[in-house]
Enzyme design. Sequence first.
Site, PDB file in Angstrom:
ATOM      1  N   CYS A 184      -3.919  14.492   3.422  1.00  0.00           N
ATOM      2  CA  CYS A 184      -2.773  14.704   4.298  1.00  0.00           C
ATOM      3  C   CYS A 184      -3.314  15.008   5.685  1.00  0.00           C
ATOM      4  O   CYS A 184      -3.910  16.063   5.888  1.00  0.00           O
ATOM      5  CB  CYS A 184      -1.924  15.858   3.797  1.00  0.00           C
ATOM      6  SG  CYS A 184      -0.540  16.194   4.888  1.00  0.00           S
ATOM      7  N   ASN A 234      -0.866  11.390  -0.968  1.00  0.00           N
ATOM      8  CA  ASN A 234      -0.055  10.553  -1.855  1.00  0.00           C
ATOM      9  C   ASN A 234      -0.090  11.029  -3.300  1.00  0.00           C
ATOM     10  O   ASN A 234      -1.136  11.419  -3.808  1.00  0.00           O
ATOM     11  CB  ASN A 234      -0.614   9.129  -1.867  1.00  0.00           C
ATOM     12  CG  ASN A 234      -0.328   8.369  -0.589  1.00  0.00           C
ATOM     13  OD1 ASN A 234       0.804   8.057  -0.297  1.00  0.00           O
ATOM     14  ND2 ASN A 234      -1.374   8.098   0.177  1.00  0.00           N
ATOM     15  N   HIS A 273       8.619   7.202  -2.042  1.00  0.00           N
ATOM     16  CA  HIS A 273       7.209   7.295  -1.645  1.00  0.00           C
ATOM     17  C   HIS A 273       6.939   8.776  -1.370  1.00  0.00           C
ATOM     18  O   HIS A 273       7.314   9.294  -0.319  1.00  0.00           O
ATOM     19  CB  HIS A 273       6.987   6.429  -0.396  1.00  0.00           C
ATOM     20  CG  HIS A 273       5.611   6.494   0.178  1.00  0.00           C
ATOM     21  ND1 HIS A 273       4.798   5.394   0.294  1.00  0.00           N
ATOM     22  CD2 HIS A 273       4.875   7.530   0.657  1.00  0.00           C
ATOM     23  CE1 HIS A 273       3.645   5.743   0.827  1.00  0.00           C
ATOM     24  NE2 HIS A 273       3.668   7.056   1.060  1.00  0.00           N
ATOM     25  N   ARG A 291      -4.693   0.713   0.783  1.00  0.00           N
ATOM     26  CA  ARG A 291      -4.322   0.770   2.198  1.00  0.00           C
ATOM     27  C   ARG A 291      -3.971   2.222   2.608  1.00  0.00           C
ATOM     28  O   ARG A 291      -4.749   2.877   3.294  1.00  0.00           O
ATOM     29  CB  ARG A 291      -3.106  -0.148   2.462  1.00  0.00           C
ATOM     30  CG  ARG A 291      -2.919  -0.560   3.909  1.00  0.00           C
ATOM     31  CD  ARG A 291      -2.427   0.502   4.883  1.00  0.00           C
ATOM     32  NE  ARG A 291      -1.091   1.011   4.564  1.00  0.00           N
ATOM     33  CZ  ARG A 291      -0.531   2.032   5.194  1.00  0.00           C
ATOM     34  NH1 ARG A 291      -1.174   2.671   6.171  1.00  0.00           N
ATOM     35  NH2 ARG A 291       0.662   2.452   4.841  1.00  0.00           N
ATOM     36  N   ASP A 292      -2.828   2.712   2.173  1.00  0.00           N
ATOM     37  CA  ASP A 292      -2.363   4.024   2.631  1.00  0.00           C
ATOM     38  C   ASP A 292      -3.344   5.119   2.229  1.00  0.00           C
ATOM     39  O   ASP A 292      -3.568   6.073   2.978  1.00  0.00           O
ATOM     40  CB  ASP A 292      -0.975   4.300   2.029  1.00  0.00           C
ATOM     41  CG  ASP A 292      -0.253   5.447   2.704  1.00  0.00           C
ATOM     42  OD1 ASP A 292      -0.664   5.851   3.807  1.00  0.00           O
ATOM     43  OD2 ASP A 292       0.726   5.950   2.117  1.00  0.00           O
ATOM     44  N   HIS A 341       4.587  12.441  -1.433  1.00  0.00           N
ATOM     45  CA  HIS A 341       3.268  13.062  -1.302  1.00  0.00           C
ATOM     46  C   HIS A 341       3.279  14.376  -2.062  1.00  0.00           C
ATOM     47  O   HIS A 341       4.306  15.061  -2.134  1.00  0.00           O
ATOM     48  CB  HIS A 341       2.935  13.279   0.176  1.00  0.00           C
ATOM     49  CG  HIS A 341       2.483  12.035   0.862  1.00  0.00           C
ATOM     50  ND1 HIS A 341       1.473  12.005   1.779  1.00  0.00           N
ATOM     51  CD2 HIS A 341       2.896  10.747   0.717  1.00  0.00           C
ATOM     52  CE1 HIS A 341       1.285  10.765   2.194  1.00  0.00           C
ATOM     53  NE2 HIS A 341       2.141   9.976   1.580  1.00  0.00           N
TER      54      HIS A 341
END
Lengths: 303, 303
Positions: free
Chosen positions: A240, A249, A207, A15-16, A209
């Site tokens: 990004c 991520n 979470h 998803r992300d 990055h």
Amino acid sequence: MSYPLRVKLVDVGPRDGLQNEKQLVPAAVKIELVHRLQAAGLKEIEVTSFVSPKWVPQMADNAEVMAGIARQPGVRYSVLTPNLKGFEAALLSKPDEIVVFGSASEAFSQKNINCSMAESIDRFAPVVAAAREAGIFVRGAMSCTVGCPYEGEIAPERVDYLAGLMKGIGVQHVGVADTIGVGTPLKVQRAVEATLKHFDINQVSGHFHDTYGQALANSLICLQMGVWQFDTSVAGLGGCPYAKGATGNVATEDVVYMLHGMGIETGIDLDQLINAGQFISDYLGRPSNSRAGKALFTKRLTS
Amino acid sequence: MSYPLRVKLVDVGPRDGLQNEKQLVPAAVKIELVHRLQAAGLKEIEVTSFVSPKWVPQMADNAEVMAGIARQPGVRYSVLTPNLKGFEAALLSKPDEIVVFGSASEAFSQKNINCSMAESIDRFAPVVAAAREAGIFVRGAMSCTVGCPYEGEIAPERVDYLAGLMKGIGVQHVGVADTIGVGTPLKVQRAVEATLKHFDINQVSGHFHDTYGQALANSLICLQMGVWQFDTSVAGLGGCPYAKGATGNVATEDVVYMLHGMGIETGIDLDQLINAGQFISDYLGRPSNSRAGKALFTKRLTS
């Protein structure tokens, strides 16, 4: 210094990650990716988003992907739901968990969804209520908890405020996200501390990055605080959007490599995880964004 | 948890970095790189190696590079000296510091220089004596302190043994190097602890490779132990000879980004450092290996 004995990773790559890749990826490839992730031992996967295909065409196949997964007992499948309409559509796909979201930056909230932080969370209240009524777990993704592309640095007080709003509408777990990867260990520590005013350590995940290469250092400081749940993305999927060509991520492989090296259990088979990362990187036609993934894959080819 | 207020970085890019790059870089470019590094605020630079040009053609211009540098007061220039002959040649270039080396792995020592760890350190005894007699500071680079490409994992006892040998011949400072980047925080911590049996915290630096993405997490754990000196390489110069295409030395930019974000002073101007990294990356015709460098450079181009 003590560390958790076991860590749970939520792979948000399908998803992300894929939502932020330029290429549209067919449902069959996404399903295969989910299958490979669960074969590697991932116990939670963020599969898709029930958002309007007008805004996010990458996720237009949400129902198809959810229907195509051969679900494995003990694995949780979560989906992003931006509103009640999305939640109602998601419900038909029987997710184990939904993800609602909010930003710790007023500027980001305004630019992104055209309303204040408080308004954005208020709008999620009926979604959360409906999900809990249906017995679906609700996770809240808190974006920009360290920095914002419009506002710059974000004070921990804003995270405290957002976490309080999330708690107020019945969110059961929150992820502290450094959406643009600008965080460094002590800033991340303060964002997590602010979150812990409202949520128990077992209800908080990190979470991060890797845009500035800081994600593992930020994860380490979280482990030292007792955080044992993290969102990661196989092969570092997802660029990004605020720094083109930069890393997004943190790669699941890099985090697993660190955790296993520290003797922390994840239940994940790193070899199989690397295969999953290689599968999707090959599909996208570019090298993996995982340093551990690349090094181990190269080693495999040459040994 | 307390952290050092100030950290000193030794940029090893011109030597350790460029020695491991395939391309031969002309002396003028190396000199310009050193000038840009000192302009950025680096207070110590590992410039070159006085090794036989037969073995390391990349460093054949050692005397020319040392002679071409417009030295800046307060900056230290170090060179690698593999033996007495190299030391004598180095002496003419008036380095502030020499670097001798040894491996914590017997297999690596045998494969690399065809003798045991103890023999290799014994051979350095006259070099160290001559250097100290000449008032030149002696740093020892301890390679493979966590893992070895031939032996696999290295026990802290081997680091203890090597550090003792280094101390025994009069080495004044040691770098704990994870040469192949396989280290994770707790393993690195144990290697540093073993070193601290022989050297004071002010005599120990960390030298990490980012092959598996672990370098910043490893640096963080060192900071937490009080280590305040690190070797880093601008733009992450220097690949990994044991995993082709993989990342080698941690990028100075990534470490500076973390330290400044944590409020730790380095005396380095990150903007100028990024220029230095971009200069050498452009020369080599490839993107920087620094994630922070790439993200900040991209941001600069688009803002």
